[in-house]
Design a protein around this motif. Structure first.
Motif, PDB file in Angstrom:
ATOM      1  N   THR A 252       0.843  -1.195   0.000  1.00 18.42           N
ATOM      2  CA  THR A 252       0.000   0.000   0.000  1.00 18.42           C
ATOM      3  C   THR A 252       0.873   1.238   0.000  1.00 18.42           C
ATOM      4  OG1 THR A 252      -0.113   0.018   2.422  1.00 18.42           O
ATOM      5  CG2 THR A 252      -1.848  -1.160   1.238  1.00 18.42           C
ATOM      6  N   HIS A 253       0.371   2.298  -0.605  1.00 13.66           N
ATOM      7  CA  HIS A 253       1.123   3.539  -0.731  1.00 13.66           C
ATOM      8  C   HIS A 253       0.215   4.704  -0.358  1.00 13.66           C
ATOM      9  CE1 HIS A 253       4.335   1.542  -3.118  1.00 13.66           C
ATOM     10  NE2 HIS A 253       3.325   0.797  -3.534  1.00 13.66           N
ATOM     11  N   SER A 254       0.819   5.773   0.117  1.00 12.67           N
ATOM     12  CA  SER A 254       0.075   6.997   0.369  1.00 12.67           C
ATOM     13  C   SER A 254       1.026   8.178   0.298  1.00 12.67           C
ATOM     14  CB  SER A 254      -0.614   6.959   1.744  1.00 12.67           C
ATOM     15  OG  SER A 254       0.361   6.943   2.773  1.00 12.67           O
ATOM     16  N   ILE A 255       0.461   9.343   0.130  1.00 11.23           N
ATOM     17  CA  ILE A 255       1.205  10.604   0.201  1.00 11.23           C
ATOM     18  C   ILE A 255       0.649  11.361   1.388  1.00 11.23           C
ATOM     19  CG2 ILE A 255       1.530  12.842  -0.911  1.00 11.23           C
ATOM     20  CD1 ILE A 255       1.545  11.397  -3.593  1.00 11.23           C
ATOM     21  N   SER A 256       1.503  11.679   2.350  1.00  7.77           N
ATOM     22  CA  SER A 256       1.029  12.381   3.541  1.00  7.77           C
ATOM     23  C   SER A 256       1.789  13.683   3.718  1.00  7.77           C
ATOM     24  CB  SER A 256       1.194  11.505   4.792  1.00  7.77           C
ATOM     25  OG  SER A 256       2.548  11.147   4.976  1.00  7.77           O
ATOM     26  N   ASN A 257       1.169  14.599   4.401  1.00  7.82           N
ATOM     27  CA  ASN A 257       1.725  15.937   4.602  1.00  7.82           C
ATOM     28  C   ASN A 257       1.222  16.436   5.948  1.00  7.82           C
ATOM     29  OD1 ASN A 257       2.657  18.551   4.420  1.00  7.82           O
ATOM     30  ND2 ASN A 257       1.633  19.028   2.481  1.00  7.82           N
TER      31      ASN A 257
ATOM     32  N   ALA B  88      -0.432  21.166  -2.115  1.00  2.67           N
ATOM     33  CA  ALA B  88       0.924  20.622  -2.246  1.00  2.67           C
ATOM     34  C   ALA B  88       0.894  19.109  -2.415  1.00  2.67           C
ATOM     35  CB  ALA B  88       1.757  21.012  -1.033  1.00  2.67           C
ATOM     36  N   SER B  89       0.011  18.433  -1.684  1.00  3.11           N
ATOM     37  CA  SER B  89      -0.098  16.987  -1.787  1.00  3.11           C
ATOM     38  C   SER B  89      -0.605  16.574  -3.164  1.00  3.11           C
ATOM     39  CB  SER B  89      -1.023  16.441  -0.697  1.00  3.11           C
ATOM     40  OG  SER B  89      -0.487  16.670   0.588  1.00  3.11           O
ATOM     41  N   CYS B  90      -1.534  17.335  -3.709  1.00  4.16           N
ATOM     42  CA  CYS B  90      -2.063  17.020  -5.036  1.00  4.16           C
ATOM     43  C   CYS B  90      -1.000  17.199  -6.116  1.00  4.16           C
ATOM     44  CB  CYS B  90      -3.282  17.888  -5.342  1.00  4.16           C
ATOM     45  SG  CYS B  90      -4.727  17.497  -4.328  1.00  4.16           S
TER      46      CYS B  90
ATOM     47  N   ARG C  81      -1.950  21.433  15.109  1.00  2.00           N
ATOM     48  CA  ARG C  81      -1.369  20.414  14.236  1.00  2.00           C
ATOM     49  C   ARG C  81      -2.355  20.068  13.127  1.00  2.00           C
ATOM     50  NH1 ARG C  81      -0.733  19.404  19.283  1.00  2.00           N
ATOM     51  NH2 ARG C  81      -2.596  18.097  19.347  1.00  2.00           N
ATOM     52  N   LEU C  82      -1.822  19.832  11.947  1.00  2.00           N
ATOM     53  CA  LEU C  82      -2.641  19.469  10.798  1.00  2.00           C
ATOM     54  C   LEU C  82      -1.956  18.354  10.012  1.00  2.00           C
ATOM     55  CD1 LEU C  82      -3.699  22.968   9.404  1.00  2.00           C
ATOM     56  CD2 LEU C  82      -5.250  21.218  10.279  1.00  2.00           C
ATOM     57  N   GLY C  83      -2.746  17.472   9.437  1.00  2.06           N
ATOM     58  CA  GLY C  83      -2.200  16.429   8.581  1.00  2.06           C
ATOM     59  C   GLY C  83      -3.204  16.013   7.532  1.00  2.06           C
ATOM     60  N   VAL C  84      -2.722  15.786   6.323  1.00  4.64           N
ATOM     61  CA  VAL C  84      -3.576  15.272   5.255  1.00  4.64           C
ATOM     62  C   VAL C  84      -2.868  14.075   4.616  1.00  4.64           C
ATOM     63  CG1 VAL C  84      -4.588  17.526   4.782  1.00  4.64           C
ATOM     64  CG2 VAL C  84      -2.599  16.772   3.470  1.00  4.64           C
ATOM     65  N   ALA C  85      -3.630  13.178   4.037  1.00  2.74           N
ATOM     66  CA  ALA C  85      -3.062  12.032   3.341  1.00  2.74           C
ATOM     67  C   ALA C  85      -3.929  11.685   2.146  1.00  2.74           C
ATOM     68  CB  ALA C  85      -2.950  10.829   4.274  1.00  2.74           C
TER      69      ALA C  85
END
Length: 426
Positions: free
Chosen positions: A260-265, A288-290, A355-359
Motif C-alpha cells: 500500500t502507498h500513500s502521500i502524507s503531509n 501541495a499533496s495534489c 497540528r494538521l495532517g492530510v493524506a
C-alpha cells in the motif's frame, strides 16, 4: 578486543555518524565536538523547542540528547546553531560516496541520514580484512576526510549488527560492538531496559512487562501463543529477535515493494491558529499533496484528514476523518474540495488548531483513473495540463515561483515551508 565474527557466513556492518548534525556544525567551524558545547536547535520557535543534536562534550556533562532548550542547565555555556538540513544531507551524500569506493550499492542500505547498513560478506576476503578491521578503516577514512566521528556495529545478521551498534558500541573504547548469536545471548539477552533494543518502543515494553518479560531472555520464556494473541503477526519479529535471529537480508531489502502507498503531509504550527486561518493552511497542504500526486504519476482512492487542537484548551485533543473515493483520481480541484469538505464536517470552529495532517491514500498508477459519465473529461484534461505546467514552473524556478493567492493571506505557511528542508530552513 576480539576480531569479531569469523568471515564465514553473512556479516553486516551498521555504521552511525555520531551526533551527526552537531558534528557537521563543528566540522564546518573547525571545532572538536568532544571539546565543544554545541546544540543544534532553533530557539526562535520558543525555548520549548527540541534540540535536534548535541555534541558528545555536552553529553559528557549529563545533558540529555533530544532535550528541550530550556532543560539545558543554566551553568552550561554552549553555542546554538540553527539547523541546516541541506548541509547535513550534502554531508551524508559525501560519506555515502566513501562507502561506494569499496562496496556496491546493492550491498548498502541507507537507514537514515546518519546511519547505514553494509553487507560486507563478499568483501572480507577481497580486501583481506576481518569485520572489525574493515569497520575501523571505514571509520578512520570518514574521520580523516570528513572530520566526522563514527561508531559501528558488526553482526552476523542485520538485527545483531544494529543491536551491537545501539547497545555495545558506545561502551567499547574503539566504538565498535560485535555480535553473533552466541555472544548475543551472553551480552544482550539480559540487557535492560528493553527499549534499548531495536524495534521495541515504550508501548511494546509495557505490554511485555505484563507477561514478566523485562529483557529479551524473558521474552523467550513467554508462551508464543500469548505473544501472538497480544501482538499479532508482529510477535514473529519479537520471537526471532529475542533469539538473535533475523531472516531478512540485503537482497530482501532492495527487493521489497510496499503493498500500500500513500502521500502524507503534516505540520505543527508555530502557534495556536484560529480555525479560519488553519483552514487556509489546510488548503495549502492539500494543494501541495495534489501536486506531489501528479508529479509521481499516480492517483489516489481515498483521503484522510487529522486536526490537533491547542493543548491549552479543554476538550478533545483532535479530530479526524477519511473518505474512500468511488474511483481513483488525481484531480487537484476535486481532492482539495473534498479535504476542505472534511474539514468543515469535523473541525470545531471554536477551537484553536496546532497540528494538521492530510493524506492521499490507496495510490494506483495514474492510467487507472478514468472519468465517470458525470465528469467533464475535457475540463479534467485541461486541469491536468495546468497542474503539469505548475509543476514544471516550480521545478525550474523554485516552489515559490508560482503559488496560489491564499498563500499571501494572514496565517499561511506555504511559502515559508517551500524554503524549508525537513521542517527547517535549509
Amino acid at each position: 578486543m576480539s576480531t569479531g565474527p569469523a568471515d564465514t557466513g553473512n556479516v553486516y556492518l551498521c555504521i552511525d555518524l555520531k551526533c551527526f548534525y552537531a558534528s557537521v556544525e563543528c566540522a564546518d567551524r573547525g571545532l572538536d565536538p568532544f571539546r565543544t558545547n554545541l546544540v543544534v536547535a532553533d530557539s526562535c520557535r520558543g525555548k520549548g523547542t527540541i534540540c535536534l543534536a548535541i555534541t558528545p562534550a555536552m553529553k559528557a556533562l549529563g545533558v540529555r540528547n533530544r532535550c528541550r532548550v530550556f532543560e539545558i542547565p543554566k551553568s552550561v555555556d554552549f553555542i546554538e546553531c540553527r539547523p541546516h538540513m541541506r548541509r547535513y544531507m550534502e554531508e551524508s551524500a559525501e560519506i555515502y560516496g566513501i562507502y561506494l569506493r569499496y562496496f556496491s550499492p546493492e550491498d548498502i542500505h541507507v537507514y537514515s541520514v546518519d546511519e547505514c547498513f553494509i553487507d560486507v560478506t563478499g568483501y572480507l576476503r577481497l580486501y583481506g580484512e576481518t569485520p572489525v578491521s574493515m569497520a575501523k578503516k571505514l571509520m578512520a577514512i570518514i574521520r580523516r576526510e570528513r572530520h566526522i566521528c563514527a561508531t559501528a556495529g558488526v553482526g552476523t545478521n542485520l538485527f545483531l549488527a544494529k543491536v551491537a551498534l545501539d547497545v555495545l558500541a558506545k561502551r567499547e573504547p574503539d566504538g565498535i560492538g560485535w555480535l553473533d548469536e552466541e555472544t548475543f545471548r551472553r551480552r544482550v539477552w539480559h540487557h535492560r531496559p528493553l527499549t534499548d533494543i531495536w524495534g521495541i518502543g515504550p508501548g511494546t515494553a509495557r505490554r511485555l512487562e505484563r507477561y514478566g518479560a523485562l529483557d529479551l531472555a524473558g521474552v523467550t520464556r513467554v508462551n508464543e501463543e500469548l505473544l501472538y494473541g497480544a501482538f499479532g503477526v508482529n510477535a514473529e519479529y519479537l520471537i526471532d529477535h529475542a533469539w538473535g535471529r533475523e531472516p531478512c537480508t540485503m537482497v530482501d531489502i532492495h527487493a521489497f515493494r510496499p503493498q500500500t502507498h500513500s502521500i502524507s503531509n503534516g505540520q505543527v504550527l508555530m502557534q495556536d491558529y484560529p480555525s479560519e486561518q488553519a483552514r487556509i493552511v489546510l488548503r495549502e497542504m492539500a494543494d501541495a499533496s495534489c501536486l506531489d500526486l501528479v508529479q509521481k504519476d499516480v492517483a489516489c482512492t481515498g483521503v484522510a484528514l487529522w486536526v490537533g487542537y491547542s493543548c491549552a484548551e479543554e476538550g478533545p485533543a483532535g479530530a479526524s476523518a477519511s473518505r474512500r473515493l468511488g474511483a481513483p483520481t488525481d484531480s487537484r480541484t476535486g481532492l482539495c474540495q473534498l479535504l476542505l469538505a472534511l474539514w468543515d464536517e469535523v473541525a470545531d470552529p471554536t477551537r484553536s488548531v496546532r497540528r494538521l495532517g492530510v493524506a492521499l491514500t490507496g495510490l494506483v498508477p495514474a492510467g487507472v483513473s478514468q472519468p465517470s459519465l458525470f465528469d467533464d473529461g475535457a475540463a479534467l484534461a485541461r486541469e491536468h495540463e495546468l497542474t503539469r505546467a505548475t509543476i514544471a514552473v516550480k521545478g525550474r524556478f523554485g516552489k515559490n515561483a508560482l503559488v496560489r493567492g491564499t498563500s499571501f493571506r494572514p496565517g499561511s505557511t506555504g511559502r515559508a515551508r517551500n524554503e524549508q528542508v525537513g521542517g527547517h530552513l535549509g
